[in-house]
Design a protein around this motif. Structure first.
Motif, PDB file in Angstrom:
ATOM      1  N   THR A  71       0.830  -1.204   0.000  1.00 18.42           N
ATOM      2  CA  THR A  71       0.000   0.000   0.000  1.00 18.42           C
ATOM      3  C   THR A  71       0.867   1.258   0.000  1.00 18.42           C
ATOM      4  N   VAL A  72       1.869   1.287   0.878  1.00 19.64           N
ATOM      5  CA  VAL A  72       2.769   2.445   0.937  1.00 19.64           C
ATOM      6  C   VAL A  72       3.534   2.593  -0.377  1.00 19.64           C
TER       7      VAL A  72
ATOM      8  N   LEU B 238       1.222   4.072  -2.937  1.00 16.80           N
ATOM      9  CA  LEU B 238       0.958   5.481  -2.620  1.00 16.80           C
ATOM     10  C   LEU B 238       2.134   6.363  -3.026  1.00 16.80           C
TER      11      LEU B 238
ATOM     12  N   LEU C 255       2.061   6.669  -6.731  1.00 20.02           N
ATOM     13  CA  LEU C 255       0.989   7.581  -7.138  1.00 20.02           C
ATOM     14  C   LEU C 255       1.422   9.026  -6.939  1.00 20.02           C
ATOM     15  N   GLY C 256       2.054   9.312  -5.795  1.00 18.42           N
ATOM     16  CA  GLY C 256       2.528  10.675  -5.549  1.00 18.42           C
ATOM     17  C   GLY C 256       3.525  11.122  -6.601  1.00 18.42           C
TER      18      GLY C 256
ATOM     19  N   THR D 243      -0.413   4.064 -11.799  1.00 17.54           N
ATOM     20  CA  THR D 243      -1.176   3.953 -10.550  1.00 17.54           C
ATOM     21  C   THR D 243      -2.405   4.849 -10.521  1.00 17.54           C
ATOM     22  N   ASP D 244      -2.424   5.900 -11.328  1.00 18.58           N
ATOM     23  CA  ASP D 244      -3.609   6.768 -11.430  1.00 18.58           C
ATOM     24  C   ASP D 244      -4.572   6.152 -12.435  1.00 18.58           C
TER      25      ASP D 244
ATOM     26  N   ASP E 146      -7.306   8.744  -6.415  1.00 18.96           N
ATOM     27  CA  ASP E 146      -7.782   8.956  -5.049  1.00 18.96           C
ATOM     28  C   ASP E 146      -6.916   8.124  -4.097  1.00 18.96           C
ATOM     29  N   PRO E 147      -6.099   8.758  -3.246  1.00 22.83           N
ATOM     30  CA  PRO E 147      -5.201   8.006  -2.363  1.00 22.83           C
ATOM     31  C   PRO E 147      -5.942   7.079  -1.409  1.00 22.83           C
ATOM     32  N   PHE E 148      -7.103   7.497  -0.911  1.00 23.60           N
ATOM     33  CA  PHE E 148      -7.847   6.658   0.026  1.00 23.60           C
ATOM     34  C   PHE E 148      -8.334   5.387  -0.651  1.00 23.60           C
TER      35      PHE E 148
ATOM     36  N   LEU F 298      -7.161   4.031  -3.347  1.00 23.95           N
ATOM     37  CA  LEU F 298      -5.993   3.194  -3.677  1.00 23.95           C
ATOM     38  C   LEU F 298      -5.534   2.419  -2.447  1.00 23.95           C
ATOM     39  N   SER F 299      -5.510   3.085  -1.285  1.00 25.86           N
ATOM     40  CA  SER F 299      -5.038   2.438  -0.061  1.00 25.86           C
ATOM     41  C   SER F 299      -5.923   1.260   0.316  1.00 25.86           C
TER      42      SER F 299
END
Length: 242
Positions: A121-122, A125, A128-129, A144-145, A153-155, A157-158
């Motif tokens: 997950t990290v 993320l 994605l960033g 990843t997007d 959406d980071p949430f 994705l997490s």
């Protein structure tokens, strides 16, 4: 160097089992980013091919097609399914020989699976960033997007990455536990039962499909993970340490 040679002298509790699993930390921690690198390279090559064929990077059509790329979510499950099997089938006899109870082994294995799921997950993320910060890798490359990971959406994705990884690991562990307990017949029967159960669920869900909400999938994943973990313990309680 073998896992036995590197193993701690005792593996009596869940944390000891966790450490035993992470004897192969290089494979566990380096393989996922390696897989994602391969996904990135293949996605970039495909993007360049479409650009050379006349597609315009950044156009509405380009973005829509690129965001339907499911490579990131399909590339990792094979590896983690194998890891889920290995953490049970190969480590169970060794853990018991080092003093672990069956309950402690299952708890330590679940702890290992949770840690790996958080790691993935990290990792996603961070990717994605970087993807968003670089304007999709400076060439409108979507890795990843993508829709399956929440379209940036980071949430979402997490939740998707964590539950998806943990589900694959847990199911792999349950299959391996069935094999340890019953031999080759165990995973076969378990897989057949899972297919039948999924069919029944599909029959029940179809009439209310119009009311479908994405959180249903999260709930279903949590239930499936709980059942898989319970299955691991149920199978390993009476399994012989071979």
């Amino acid at each position: 160097m073998t896992a036995t040679a590197l193993a701690p002298s005792r593996a009596s509790g869940p944390v000891d089992v966790f450490r035993l699993h992470f004897v192969q930390r290089a494979m566990l921690l380096l393989t996922p980013p390696g897989i994602m690198l391969v996904v990135f390279v293949i996605t970039a090559i495909i993007a360049v091919v479409f650009w050379r064929l006349g597609s315009e990077p950044g156009s509405a059509e380009w973005v829509a097609n690129s965001r339907n790329n499911p490579a990131a979510i399909w590339a990792l499950p094979g590896f983690f399914g194998w890891i889920g099997v290995q953490t049970v089938s190969l480590t169970f006899p060794l853990a018991l020989s080092l003093g672990s109870t069956r309950r402690a082994f299952v708890a330590g294995t679940v702890l290992t699976h949770i840690a790996l799921s958080l790691y993935v997950t990290v990792l996603l993320l961070l990717l994605l960033g970087l993807e968003l910060a670089t304007g999709h890798w400076f060439f409108h490359i979507y890795v990843t997007d993508v829709v399956v990971l929440g379209s940036g959406d980071p949430f979402q994705l997490s939740v998707t990455a964590f539950l998806g990884t943990l589900l694959v690991l847990s199911v792999g562990g349950a299959m391996a536990a069935a094999w340890v307990r019953f031999g080759a017949l165990g995973p076969t029967v378990l897989a057949a039962a899972a297919v039948i159960a999924l069919g029944i669920v599909a029959i029940v869900v179809v009439p209310v499909f119009d009311a479908f909400q994405p959180w249903w999938l999260a709930v279903a994943a949590v239930v499936a993970i709980a059942l898989a973990v319970a299955g691991q313990y149920a199978f390993l309680r009476r399994a012989s340490a071979r």
